[in-house]
Design a protein around this motif. Structure first.
Motif, mmCIF file in Angstrom:
data_model
loop_
_atom_site.group_PDB
_atom_site.id
_atom_site.type_symbol
_atom_site.label_atom_id
_atom_site.label_comp_id
_atom_site.label_asym_id
_atom_site.label_seq_id
_atom_site.Cartn_x
_atom_site.Cartn_y
_atom_site.Cartn_z
ATOM 1 N N LEU A 131 0.447 -1.178 0.190
ATOM 2 C CA LEU A 131 0.013 -0.370 -0.059
ATOM 3 C C LEU A 131 0.968 1.178 0.253
ATOM 4 C CD1 LEU A 131 -2.445 1.385 0.090
ATOM 5 C CD2 LEU A 131 -2.442 1.235 2.628
ATOM 6 N N ASP A 132 2.037 1.218 1.004
ATOM 7 C CA ASP A 132 3.195 2.536 1.133
ATOM 8 C C ASP A 132 3.256 3.089 -0.355
ATOM 9 O OD1 ASP A 132 2.098 2.699 3.598
ATOM 10 O OD2 ASP A 132 3.885 1.738 4.367
ATOM 11 N N ARG A 133 4.409 1.433 -1.150
ATOM 12 C CA ARG A 133 4.724 2.127 -2.264
ATOM 13 C C ARG A 133 3.661 2.323 -3.394
ATOM 14 N NH1 ARG A 133 5.567 -0.982 -6.312
ATOM 15 N NH2 ARG A 133 3.765 -2.783 -5.919
ATOM 16 N N ARG A 134 2.523 1.644 -3.057
ATOM 17 C CA ARG A 134 0.775 2.176 -4.589
ATOM 18 C C ARG A 134 0.985 3.612 -4.554
ATOM 19 N NH1 ARG A 134 -0.969 -2.217 -8.147
ATOM 20 N NH2 ARG A 134 0.624 -3.582 -8.515
ATOM 21 N N LEU A 135 0.730 3.772 -2.932
ATOM 22 C CA LEU A 135 0.146 5.457 -2.514
ATOM 23 C C LEU A 135 1.430 6.647 -3.545
ATOM 24 C CD1 LEU A 135 -1.167 5.158 0.514
ATOM 25 C CD2 LEU A 135 -2.143 5.266 -1.683
ATOM 26 N N VAL A 136 2.420 5.939 -3.323
ATOM 27 C CA VAL A 136 3.403 6.888 -3.978
ATOM 28 C C VAL A 136 4.002 7.404 -4.833
ATOM 29 C CG1 VAL A 136 6.399 6.623 -3.732
ATOM 30 C CG2 VAL A 136 5.494 6.769 -1.497
ATOM 31 N N GLU A 137 3.472 5.654 -5.666
ATOM 32 C CA GLU A 137 2.993 6.032 -7.349
ATOM 33 C C GLU A 137 1.675 6.592 -7.669
ATOM 34 O OE1 GLU A 137 2.493 2.392 -10.829
ATOM 35 O OE2 GLU A 137 3.655 1.624 -8.654
ATOM 36 N N VAL A 138 1.100 6.611 -6.318
ATOM 37 C CA VAL A 138 -0.172 7.007 -7.224
ATOM 38 C C VAL A 138 -0.457 8.557 -6.771
ATOM 39 C CG1 VAL A 138 -2.108 7.583 -6.321
ATOM 40 C CG2 VAL A 138 -1.856 5.507 -6.271
ATOM 41 N N GLU A 139 0.409 9.756 -5.695
ATOM 42 C CA GLU A 139 1.669 10.067 -5.866
ATOM 43 C C GLU A 139 1.528 10.853 -6.787
ATOM 44 O OE1 GLU A 139 3.291 13.506 -2.675
ATOM 45 O OE2 GLU A 139 2.385 11.891 -1.955
ATOM 46 N N ARG A 140 3.096 10.056 -7.588
ATOM 47 C CA ARG A 140 3.421 10.556 -8.259
ATOM 48 C C ARG A 140 2.911 10.704 -9.953
ATOM 49 N NH1 ARG A 140 5.777 8.314 -12.662
ATOM 50 N NH2 ARG A 140 5.426 6.060 -11.561
ATOM 51 N N GLU A 141 2.035 9.998 -9.240
ATOM 52 C CA GLU A 141 1.314 10.159 -11.750
ATOM 53 C C GLU A 141 0.512 11.268 -11.759
ATOM 54 O OE1 GLU A 141 -0.930 5.577 -12.303
ATOM 55 O OE2 GLU A 141 1.803 5.002 -12.818
ATOM 56 N N GLN A 142 -0.385 11.149 -10.090
ATOM 57 C CA GLN A 142 -1.866 12.104 -9.945
ATOM 58 C C GLN A 142 -0.916 13.772 -10.455
ATOM 59 O OE1 GLN A 142 -4.904 12.397 -9.547
ATOM 60 N NE2 GLN A 142 -4.416 10.074 -9.331
ATOM 61 N N LEU A 143 0.678 13.731 -10.191
ATOM 62 C CA LEU A 143 1.021 15.146 -10.108
ATOM 63 C C LEU A 143 1.137 14.666 -11.964
ATOM 64 C CD1 LEU A 143 3.206 15.245 -7.000
ATOM 65 C CD2 LEU A 143 1.184 16.586 -7.507
ATOM 66 N N SER A 144 2.349 14.244 -12.144
ATOM 67 C CA SER A 144 2.489 13.689 -13.901
ATOM 68 C C SER A 144 1.873 13.852 -14.908
ATOM 69 C CB SER A 144 3.570 12.923 -14.074
ATOM 70 O OG SER A 144 3.026 11.906 -13.874
ATOM 71 N N LYS A 145 0.687 13.576 -15.103
ATOM 72 C CA LYS A 145 -0.555 13.460 -15.352
ATOM 73 C C LYS A 145 -1.929 14.225 -15.573
ATOM 74 C CE LYS A 145 0.465 8.364 -16.229
ATOM 75 N NZ LYS A 145 -0.439 7.037 -16.134
ATOM 76 N N HIS A 146 -2.309 14.747 -16.363
ATOM 77 C CA HIS A 146 -3.432 15.713 -16.388
ATOM 78 C C HIS A 146 -4.322 15.749 -17.524
ATOM 79 C CE1 HIS A 146 -0.627 17.985 -19.507
ATOM 80 N NE2 HIS A 146 -2.108 18.174 -20.020
ATOM 81 N N GLN A 147 -5.313 16.002 -16.899
ATOM 82 C CA GLN A 147 -6.807 15.518 -18.379
ATOM 83 C C GLN A 147 -7.232 16.747 -18.827
ATOM 84 O OE1 GLN A 147 -10.012 14.648 -16.567
ATOM 85 N NE2 GLN A 147 -10.099 12.530 -17.875
ATOM 86 N N VAL A 148 -7.168 16.300 -20.042
ATOM 87 C CA VAL A 148 -8.062 17.802 -21.256
ATOM 88 C C VAL A 148 -9.337 16.849 -21.687
ATOM 89 C CG1 VAL A 148 -5.712 19.208 -21.834
ATOM 90 C CG2 VAL A 148 -6.843 16.735 -23.259
ATOM 91 N N VAL A 149 -9.535 17.713 -22.535
ATOM 92 C CA VAL A 149 -11.300 17.268 -23.005
ATOM 93 C C VAL A 149 -10.581 17.602 -24.983
ATOM 94 C CG1 VAL A 149 -13.717 17.920 -23.652
ATOM 95 C CG2 VAL A 149 -12.785 18.246 -21.708
ATOM 96 N N ALA A 150 -10.952 16.192 -25.210
ATOM 97 C CA ALA A 150 -10.728 15.986 -26.061
ATOM 98 C C ALA A 150 -11.720 16.577 -27.967
ATOM 99 C CB ALA A 150 -9.461 15.507 -27.148
ATOM 100 N N SER A 151 -11.335 16.961 -28.744
ATOM 101 C CA SER A 151 -13.490 16.658 -29.871
ATOM 102 C C SER A 151 -12.469 15.138 -30.842
ATOM 103 C CB SER A 151 -12.626 17.782 -30.254
ATOM 104 O OG SER A 151 -12.847 18.275 -29.561
ATOM 105 N N VAL A 152 -13.697 14.644 -30.907
ATOM 106 C CA VAL A 152 -13.595 13.349 -32.182
ATOM 107 C C VAL A 152 -13.327 14.272 -33.190
ATOM 108 C CG1 VAL A 152 -14.147 11.527 -32.919
ATOM 109 C CG2 VAL A 152 -14.802 11.715 -30.286
ATOM 110 N N VAL A 153 -12.788 13.719 -33.924
ATOM 111 C CA VAL A 153 -12.083 14.022 -35.692
ATOM 112 C C VAL A 153 -13.228 13.186 -36.295
ATOM 113 C CG1 VAL A 153 -10.449 14.671 -37.215
ATOM 114 C CG2 VAL A 153 -10.409 15.831 -34.688
ATOM 115 N N ALA A 154 -12.136 12.316 -35.513
ATOM 116 C CA ALA A 154 -13.417 10.962 -37.308
ATOM 117 C C ALA A 154 -12.966 9.230 -36.394
ATOM 118 C CB ALA A 154 -12.001 11.248 -37.981
ATOM 119 N N GLU A 155 -13.406 8.923 -37.265
ATOM 120 C CA GLU A 155 -13.326 7.339 -36.344
ATOM 121 C C GLU A 155 -12.644 6.739 -37.791
ATOM 122 O OE1 GLU A 155 -16.252 3.343 -35.385
ATOM 123 O OE2 GLU A 155 -16.758 5.708 -35.346
ATOM 124 N N LEU A 156 -11.659 5.882 -37.637
ATOM 125 C CA LEU A 156 -10.826 5.185 -38.199
ATOM 126 C C LEU A 156 -10.910 3.734 -38.297
ATOM 127 C CD1 LEU A 156 -7.292 7.018 -37.534
ATOM 128 C CD2 LEU A 156 -8.645 7.803 -39.062
#
Length: 194
Positions: free
Chosen positions: A58-83
Motif C-alpha cells: 500500500l505504501d509503495r502504491r500510494l507513492v506511485e499514485v501521488e507521482r502519477e497524479q502530479l505527472s498526468k493531467h486530463q484534457v477534453v478532446a474533440s473526436v475528429v474521425a473514426e478510423l
C-alpha cells in the motif's frame, strides 16, 4: 450449574487435545497437540506477515499514485474521425485538443462499447502525449489487499498440506506399531483360544 458444565466441557476438550499422562498414550499421540500449537503459531505469524506485506505494498502504491497524479493531467478532446478497424473489440479514433497554434492531434484506441462522437476525456503525460489514466487510491488499496490475501492463502495452503502429510505419516507409524504389537500378542491369544 451452567458454568460448571462449560468448565467441564473445556477440560474435556483440553484433555482430548493434550493426552497428558494417560497410560494408553503412545508417542504418536503427542503429534496432535504439537501440531495444534504449531498451526496456531503459523496462523498468527502468517497474519502478521500478511499485514506487513499489505502495508508495504500500500505504501509503495500510494507513492506511485501521488507521482502519477502530479505527472498526468486530463484534457477534453474533440473526436475528429473514426478510423477503420480490423477488430470488433477496439477501434481507432482521431481526436484533437487545444487551440491553434498549440492544437494537438492523436489517435486513440477506444473500446467498441464507448461512443466515439463529441468529446472524450484524454489523459496526457508530462510531454503532452496521451497515456493511461493515473492510478487511484482505490486501485492501490485493492493491490495491497490482494498481496496480503495472497500471503494468507499461500500460508494456509502450505500449512494445510504439511499438516495432512504429517498426519498421514503419523497414521502410518501408528499402524506399523499396532502390527508389531499384534505380532507379539497374537501367539498368546491363539494359545488362549485353544
Amino acid at each position: 450449574m451452567g458454568a460448571d458444565r462449560n468448565t467441564s466441557r473445556l477440560r474435556c476438550l483440553v484433555r482430548g487435545a493434550f493426552p497428558g499422562a494417560n497410560p494408553l498414550r503412545r508417542r504418536t499421540d503427542l503429534f496432535e497437540p504439537i501440531a495444534l500449537v504449531l498451526v496456531v503459531l503459523i496462523a498468527v505469524a502468517s497474519a502478521v506477515l500478511a499485514f506487513a506485506v499489505a502495508q508495504g505494498e500500500l505504501d509503495r502504491r500510494l507513492v506511485e499514485v501521488e507521482r502519477e497524479q502530479l505527472s498526468k493531467h486530463q484534457v477534453v478532446a474533440s473526436v475528429v474521425a473514426e478510423l477503420p478497424s480490423s477488430t470488433t473489440t477496439h477501434r481507432p479514433v482521431a481526436v484533437r485538443w487545444g487551440q491553434p497554434p498549440d492544437e494537438r492531434f492523436a489517435v486513440l484506441d477506444l473500446p467498441a462499447r464507448i461512443q466515439a462522437s463529441g468529446t472524450l476525456p484524454v489523459w496526457l503525460d508530462e510531454r503532452g502525449q496521451p497515456t493511461v489514466p493515473p492510478l487511484t487510491r482505490g486501485a492501490a488499496t485493492q493491490a495491497a489487499g490482494l498481496a496480503g490475501a495472497g500471503v494468507l492463502l499461500g500460508s494456509g495452503l502450505g500449512t494445510t498440506l504439511a499438516l495432512l502429510a504429517a498426519r498421514a505419516w503419523v497414521q502410518h507409524r501408528r499402524l506399523v506399531a499396532w502390527e508389531e504389537e499384534w505380532a507379539e500378542v497374537e501367539p498368546q491369544w491363539r494359545n488362549h483360544a485353544s
